[in-house]
Motif scaffolding. Structure first.
Motif, PDB file in Angstrom:
ATOM      1  N   SER A  66       0.894  -1.279   0.094  1.00  0.00           N
ATOM      2  CA  SER A  66      -0.056   0.063  -0.036  1.00  0.00           C
ATOM      3  C   SER A  66       0.877   1.062   0.044  1.00  0.00           C
ATOM      4  O   SER A  66       1.580   1.591   0.944  1.00  0.00           O
ATOM      5  N   VAL A  67       0.643   2.086  -1.063  1.00  0.00           N
ATOM      6  CA  VAL A  67       1.610   3.045  -1.309  1.00  0.00           C
ATOM      7  C   VAL A  67       0.877   4.532  -0.909  1.00  0.00           C
ATOM      8  O   VAL A  67      -0.192   4.692  -1.876  1.00  0.00           O
ATOM      9  N   SER A  68       0.951   5.293  -0.051  1.00  0.00           N
ATOM     10  CA  SER A  68       0.163   6.583   0.128  1.00  0.00           C
ATOM     11  C   SER A  68       1.085   7.661  -0.396  1.00  0.00           C
ATOM     12  O   SER A  68       2.165   8.069  -0.073  1.00  0.00           O
ATOM     13  N   LEU A  69       0.561   8.134  -1.250  1.00  0.00           N
ATOM     14  CA  LEU A  69       0.942   9.756  -1.940  1.00  0.00           C
ATOM     15  C   LEU A  69       0.210  10.750  -1.318  1.00  0.00           C
ATOM     16  O   LEU A  69      -0.448  11.454  -1.852  1.00  0.00           O
ATOM     17  N   GLY A  70       0.541  10.971   0.215  1.00  0.00           N
ATOM     18  CA  GLY A  70       0.025  12.057   0.919  1.00  0.00           C
ATOM     19  C   GLY A  70      -1.400  11.792   1.424  1.00  0.00           C
ATOM     20  O   GLY A  70      -2.075  12.929   1.701  1.00  0.00           O
ATOM     21  N   VAL A 116      -2.129   2.001  -4.668  1.00  0.00           N
ATOM     22  CA  VAL A 116      -1.707   3.360  -4.530  1.00  0.00           C
ATOM     23  C   VAL A 116      -3.028   4.354  -3.859  1.00  0.00           C
ATOM     24  O   VAL A 116      -4.212   4.427  -4.776  1.00  0.00           O
ATOM     25  N   SER A 117      -2.901   5.023  -2.801  1.00  0.00           N
ATOM     26  CA  SER A 117      -3.976   6.052  -2.391  1.00  0.00           C
ATOM     27  C   SER A 117      -3.385   7.396  -2.519  1.00  0.00           C
ATOM     28  O   SER A 117      -2.337   7.713  -2.069  1.00  0.00           O
ATOM     29  N   LEU A 118      -4.170   8.466  -3.073  1.00  0.00           N
ATOM     30  CA  LEU A 118      -3.820   9.821  -2.947  1.00  0.00           C
ATOM     31  C   LEU A 118      -4.926  10.779  -3.098  1.00  0.00           C
ATOM     32  O   LEU A 118      -6.167  10.160  -3.540  1.00  0.00           O
ATOM     33  N   THR A 119      -4.756  11.988  -2.902  1.00  0.00           N
ATOM     34  CA  THR A 119      -5.885  12.929  -2.646  1.00  0.00           C
ATOM     35  C   THR A 119      -5.735  13.626  -4.296  1.00  0.00           C
ATOM     36  O   THR A 119      -4.798  13.434  -4.891  1.00  0.00           O
ATOM     37  N   SER A 120      -6.889  14.231  -4.374  1.00  0.00           N
ATOM     38  CA  SER A 120      -6.774  15.027  -5.880  1.00  0.00           C
ATOM     39  C   SER A 120      -5.772  16.058  -5.897  1.00  0.00           C
ATOM     40  O   SER A 120      -5.372  16.273  -6.844  1.00  0.00           O
ATOM     41  N   THR A 121      -5.511  16.591  -4.669  1.00  0.00           N
ATOM     42  CA  THR A 121      -4.196  17.723  -4.668  1.00  0.00           C
ATOM     43  C   THR A 121      -3.165  16.858  -5.335  1.00  0.00           C
ATOM     44  O   THR A 121      -2.282  17.420  -6.198  1.00  0.00           O
ATOM     45  N   ALA A 122      -2.885  15.677  -4.786  1.00  0.00           N
ATOM     46  CA  ALA A 122      -1.615  14.908  -4.976  1.00  0.00           C
ATOM     47  C   ALA A 122      -1.402  14.470  -6.336  1.00  0.00           C
ATOM     48  O   ALA A 122      -0.611  14.228  -7.022  1.00  0.00           O
ATOM     49  N   ALA A 123      -2.916  14.282  -6.988  1.00  0.00           N
ATOM     50  CA  ALA A 123      -2.938  13.965  -8.448  1.00  0.00           C
ATOM     51  C   ALA A 123      -2.467  15.042  -9.485  1.00  0.00           C
ATOM     52  O   ALA A 123      -2.350  14.803 -10.447  1.00  0.00           O
ATOM     53  N   ASN A 124      -2.137  16.200  -8.876  1.00  0.00           N
ATOM     54  CA  ASN A 124      -1.824  17.236  -9.609  1.00  0.00           C
ATOM     55  C   ASN A 124      -0.345  17.206  -9.992  1.00  0.00           C
ATOM     56  O   ASN A 124       0.388  18.032 -10.428  1.00  0.00           O
TER      57      ASN A 124
END
Length: 605
Positions: A66-70, A116-124
């Motif tokens: 599980s990879v957290s991108l923020g 991979v888990s990320l927020t919409s902000t991190a998706a930018n």
């Protein structure tokens, strides 16, 4: 003011859901939280699932990271993932010094499935998108996106499944992992065009295939009606019936209660946790040996009406020869109940150190001599008198016999077969024999302070003396597991053999083994059952006639009640520091079961 009150209610109820200690809350709070959870669930969209990756199948073939991108709720997110499979957690926060995430990508090389888990902000952030693209080249990637859907175009070039919720909250972090593994099904479609790829009406439908982790109200049970469990568990601990207890309740495929009470021992004040590992004692009979018998029976490799001698050569010259397998499974073979093998051990039979002559580890600093089972124990069992054939006499010898039979037929050790065919594909992470080989000692609940045989506090070594002398793997005892693992196994049986997209048994096989199969006792084949003698109130006063399961000497039990859609798990170490009967005389297990039965029967009215 009203908004602040609602936020407080949500926060408190979230704590209940996250720790699964639902009794600490009230019904109204849970109802409000459930409304929010249902809204998140009903608005979660699954995209790019053309290859039916979601829900994940074949867990025994997956090594998952599980990879957290923020994601701020990664702890919650990963906790839920770990209910279904072993997950290793990574966070981009630990790789902040690199412009790209090459080091993180390198650390993921041994994993074939990346969530991979990320927020919409991190998706930018381009480095996050590039990491996902790079990983997707040779691994199965699943993207969990939290927040504004306007960032979906960032994923136009990515073919991996995307699970999107417009919420970025702790409760949303509870939902997405369950969608990934099929604890929750989804059917929502996009309501607007976000990009040429992600257009209105895009979205895939999935169905639930595994346990869901939720609040009692989600299964039409009022939290208030479960509060008595706390009182009974505390009563048991205060009376020194057991140092600690873990209780799990699943209703209609939903885990609605899972809570630890007390401590590991009266001296070790480490609190019992829901993922702690217990010595299951005789629950081994229906959680290891009997499922193997069921599988071999289905494969027509094992026949219930064939005699023992047809399978065990050494039995042919003994009184065991003509006894049928069915009689063994029903405890009607006439075997004596128990042989205290440890009483006959001589000083020359054991050593404090391991060697070729003393290879079998019984406990720390205790090794039994080579072939002790073959030379001493097995002949004693094979030649024991057959006194009560046709009558119901519960005997551990039955499952020594069945272990030998299933190992001969399968060609595999019992522990290996059970792990490969059931525990691993089901996603059971703790279930197995010899837990000290796989887990930290701190996660395993100690049993007896053995002052007469092994002269040590038993932690991760089977309590049963006979099972210990054969090295910890036996047909009647030796299995260790957490409450969640047992819930998975027995939900599969409650589902008539189906779980996680796989059919482990035919429904008729489950019915045959779990229903009453004896004209002289309450027993199924391997399984214990509800007793029709109502004065016994077994396993509890309100248990239905459909109830099946088993108890364990160490203070454990598992009961399944198909009429209520119930799986009830009770784990304790009532033999610590030494054996006490208080758990039984106080009827702790049955009383808790009846609290659950009443709560289910009342519903949320």
């Amino acid at each position: 003011m009203r908004k602040n009150n609602l936020a407080g209610i949500i926060a408190i109820s979230f704590l209940a859901l996250f720790t699964f200690t639902a009794c600490a809350q009230n019904h109204q709070q849970n109802e409000q939280t459930l409304t929010i959870l249902n809204t998140i669930e009903n608005n979660t969209v699954l995209l790019n699932n053309h290859e039916n990756i979601i829900p994940l199948l074949n867990l025994d073939k997956k090594n998952i990271a599980s990879v957290s991108l923020g994601l701020t709720s990664q702890t919650i997110f990963d906790s839920l993932l770990n209910k279904y499979a072993k997950i290793t957690s990574f966070s981009s926060a630990n790789y902040q010094n690199s412009a790209a995430l090459n080091d993180l990508e390198d650390d993921l090389k041994y994993y074939n499935t990346i969530i991979v888990s990320l927020t919409s902000t991190a998706a930018n952030e381009i480095r996050n998108i590039n990491l996902i693209k790079n990983l997707a080249n040779n691994k199965q990637v699943i993207v969990s996106l939290f927040g504004d859907g306007r960032t979906l175009p960032s994923f136009d070039e990515i073919k991996a499944p995307i699970i999107w919720t417009d919420q970025n909250t702790p409760l949303a972090a509870e939902i997405i992992p369950q969608v990934i593994f099929g604890g929750i099904g989804v059917s929502k479609k996009l309501t607007a065009n976000f990009s040429p790829k992600y257009t209105a009406n895009s979205g895939f439908t999935t169905l639930p295939i595994r346990l869901k982790y939720t609040l009692p109200e989600d299964a039409n049970v009022n939290t208030e009606n479960l509060k008595e469990i706390d009182k009974i568990a505390t009563e048991a601990i205060n009376a020194r019936a057991t140092p600690g207890v873990v209780v799990l309740v699943a209703k209609n495929g939903k885990v609605i209660f899972n809570k630890g009470y007390g401590t590991h021992t009266y001296d070790d004040r480490s609190p019992d946790k829901v993922n702690d590992i217990f010595d299951l004692a005789s629950v081994t009979k229906i959680a290891a040996t009997t499922p193997i018998v069921m599988r071999l029976f289905e494969e027509k490799k094992l026949k219930l009406d064939t005699n023992i001698g047809a399978y065990i050569p050494k039995a042919r010259a003994t009184a065991m020869n003509n006894i049928q397998v069915r009689e063994v499974m029903l405890h009607q073979a006439g075997f004596i109940p128990y042989i205290p093998f440890h009483d006959a051990i001589k000083p020359t039979d054991h050593s404090a150190d391991s060697s070729a002559a003393f290879p079998t580890k019984v406990a720390d600093g205790y090794y039994i001599r080579k072939d002790y089972f073959k030379d001493v124990m097995w002949p004693k069992m094979l030649n024991a008198p057959i006194k009560t054939r046709g009558k119901y006499v519960y005997s551990d010898i039955s499952m020594y016999v069945m272990k030998d039979i299933v190992e001969r037929i399968s060609g595999e050790p019992l522990n290996q077969y059970a792990s490969e065919n059931f525990y691993q594909p089901l996603g059971m992470q703790t279930a197995g024999f010899l837990p000290r080989n796989r887990f930290n000692k701190d996660q395993i609940i100690p049993t007896e302070n053995d002052t007469y045989f092994r002269k040590t506090l038993l932690t991760g070594y089977v309590h049963d003396q006979g099972a210990a002398l054969v090295g910890g793997v036996s047909g009647h005892a030796g299995l260790f597991a957490s409450s969640n693992d047992l819930a998975i196994l027995y939900q599969m049986l409650l589902n008539k053999g189906a779980y996680g997209g796989q059919q482990y048994f035919k429904p008729e096989t489950v019915d045959m083994f779990t229903q009453r199969q004896s004209p002289v006792s309450r027993r199924g084949l391997g399984f214990d059952r509800w007793d029709p003698d109502l004065t016994k109130k077994y396993p509890s006063e309100l248990a239905s006639s459909q109830t099946y399961g088993h108890t364990g000497y160490t203070g454990t039990c598992v009961w399944v009640d198909p009429s209520r859609g119930l799986v009830y798990i009770f784990l304790s170490n009532r033999v610590n520091p030494s054996v006490t009967d208080k758990l039984s005389t106080m009827k702790i297990r049955g009383r808790i079961e009846d609290v659950i039965n009443k709560a289910i029967d009342k519903g949320t009215k």
